[in-house]
Design a protein around this motif. Structure first.
Motif, short mmCIF file in Angstrom:
data_model
loop_
_atom_site.label_atom_id
_atom_site.label_comp_id
_atom_site.label_asym_id
_atom_site.label_seq_id
_atom_site.Cartn_x
_atom_site.Cartn_y
_atom_site.Cartn_z
N ASP A 154 0.84 -1.20 0.00
CA ASP A 154 0.00 0.00 0.00
C ASP A 154 0.87 1.25 0.00
O ASP A 154 1.64 1.45 -0.91
N TRP A 155 0.78 2.07 1.04
CA TRP A 155 1.55 3.32 1.11
C TRP A 155 2.99 3.10 1.59
O TRP A 155 3.83 3.97 1.43
N ALA A 156 3.26 1.97 2.20
CA ALA A 156 4.59 1.69 2.76
C ALA A 156 5.51 1.17 1.67
O ALA A 156 5.18 0.20 0.98
N LYS A 157 6.67 1.81 1.51
CA LYS A 157 7.64 1.41 0.50
C LYS A 157 9.03 1.41 1.11
O LYS A 157 9.37 2.31 1.86
N THR A 158 9.80 0.41 0.75
CA THR A 158 11.19 0.40 1.18
C THR A 158 11.96 1.43 0.34
O THR A 158 11.53 1.78 -0.75
N PRO A 159 13.10 1.86 0.85
CA PRO A 159 13.97 2.66 -0.02
C PRO A 159 14.40 1.80 -1.22
O PRO A 159 14.48 0.58 -1.12
N VAL A 160 14.66 2.45 -2.34
CA VAL A 160 15.10 1.75 -3.54
C VAL A 160 16.56 1.32 -3.35
O VAL A 160 17.38 2.09 -2.88
N ILE A 161 16.86 0.06 -3.71
CA ILE A 161 18.23 -0.45 -3.67
C ILE A 161 18.69 -0.63 -5.11
O ILE A 161 18.01 -1.28 -5.92
N THR A 162 19.83 -0.05 -5.45
CA THR A 162 20.43 -0.22 -6.76
C THR A 162 21.49 -1.31 -6.65
O THR A 162 22.28 -1.31 -5.70
N PHE A 163 21.50 -2.24 -7.60
CA PHE A 163 22.45 -3.35 -7.55
C PHE A 163 22.88 -3.73 -8.96
O PHE A 163 22.22 -3.40 -9.95
N GLN A 164 23.98 -4.44 -9.03
CA GLN A 164 24.52 -4.95 -10.29
C GLN A 164 24.14 -6.43 -10.38
O GLN A 164 24.56 -7.22 -9.53
N ALA A 165 23.35 -6.81 -11.36
CA ALA A 165 22.96 -8.21 -11.54
C ALA A 165 24.19 -9.01 -11.96
O ALA A 165 24.85 -8.67 -12.92
N THR A 166 24.49 -10.05 -11.20
CA THR A 166 25.69 -10.84 -11.45
C THR A 166 25.35 -12.27 -11.82
O THR A 166 24.24 -12.76 -11.54
N GLU A 167 26.31 -12.95 -12.40
CA GLU A 167 26.12 -14.35 -12.79
C GLU A 167 25.87 -15.23 -11.57
O GLU A 167 25.15 -16.22 -11.64
N ALA A 168 26.45 -14.85 -10.42
CA ALA A 168 26.26 -15.61 -9.19
C ALA A 168 24.86 -15.41 -8.61
O ALA A 168 24.44 -16.15 -7.74
N GLY A 169 24.15 -14.39 -9.09
CA GLY A 169 22.81 -14.10 -8.59
C GLY A 169 22.86 -13.08 -7.48
O GLY A 169 23.90 -12.82 -6.88
N ASN A 170 21.73 -12.47 -7.23
CA ASN A 170 21.60 -11.49 -6.17
C ASN A 170 20.51 -11.97 -5.23
O ASN A 170 19.45 -12.41 -5.67
N VAL A 171 20.79 -11.87 -3.93
CA VAL A 171 19.86 -12.37 -2.92
C VAL A 171 19.47 -11.21 -2.00
O VAL A 171 20.34 -10.47 -1.52
N PHE A 172 18.17 -11.10 -1.75
CA PHE A 172 17.63 -10.06 -0.89
C PHE A 172 16.71 -10.70 0.14
O PHE A 172 16.13 -11.75 -0.10
N SER A 173 16.57 -10.02 1.28
CA SER A 173 15.59 -10.45 2.28
C SER A 173 14.70 -9.27 2.60
O SER A 173 15.12 -8.11 2.55
N VAL A 174 13.45 -9.57 2.92
CA VAL A 174 12.48 -8.53 3.25
C VAL A 174 11.69 -8.99 4.47
O VAL A 174 11.44 -10.18 4.65
N ARG A 175 11.35 -8.02 5.33
CA ARG A 175 10.59 -8.34 6.53
C ARG A 175 9.87 -7.08 7.01
O ARG A 175 10.26 -5.96 6.64
N SER A 176 8.89 -7.28 7.82
CA SER A 176 8.22 -6.15 8.46
C SER A 176 9.12 -5.64 9.58
O SER A 176 9.78 -6.43 10.27
N ASN A 177 9.16 -4.35 9.77
CA ASN A 177 9.94 -3.74 10.84
C ASN A 177 9.17 -3.76 12.16
O ASN A 177 9.72 -3.42 13.20
N LEU A 178 7.92 -4.17 12.11
CA LEU A 178 7.09 -4.21 13.32
C LEU A 178 7.30 -5.53 14.03
O LEU A 178 6.57 -6.49 13.84
N ARG A 179 8.32 -5.57 14.85
CA ARG A 179 8.73 -6.78 15.58
C ARG A 179 8.69 -6.51 17.07
O ARG A 179 9.04 -5.42 17.51
#
Length: 113
Positions: free
Chosen positions: A64-89
């Protein structure tokens, strides 16, 4: 374009995104944006993979209205791995109303590889 050595065919880098399981937002899917375009969604406790062209890309996750900051990355042959979670812990869940006014802090997106 990269070529996979074993196949001698064009190789497309993969982006893997894992969402941990948490109480907040557990019934809602997060929208995944790559280069500013919605490419899919990720459910609570799930992992999704997207294929992209080699080169520089951006990733962002929205609810909805909540958005993470944009992350810029270089796509590599090894792959790119990201994790996402709610900050409400833990005790932060009691600050839900406050987090509604700082939507960039509601969801956390991190590059892990």
């Amino acid at each position: 374009m990269l070529t996979h050595p074993a196949l001698s065919a064009p190789f497309m880098p993969e982006i893997t995104l894992t969402r941990d399981s948490g109480y907040a937002d557990r019934l809602r899917n997060y929208q995944v944006l790559i280069n500013g375009k919605t490419v899919g969604a990720i459910a609570n406790g799930k992992t999704v993979t997207f294929t992209v062209e080699p080169g520089t890309h951006t990733i962002q996750v929205c609810l909805d209205w909540a958005k993470t900051p944009v992350i810029t990355f270089q796509a590599t042959e090894a792959g790119n791995v990201f994790s996402v979670r709610s900050n409400l812990r833990g005790w932060k869940i009691m600050l839900t109303i406050a987090y509604m006014f700082i939507p960039s802090e509601w969801i956390v997106l991190e590059q892990t590889r």
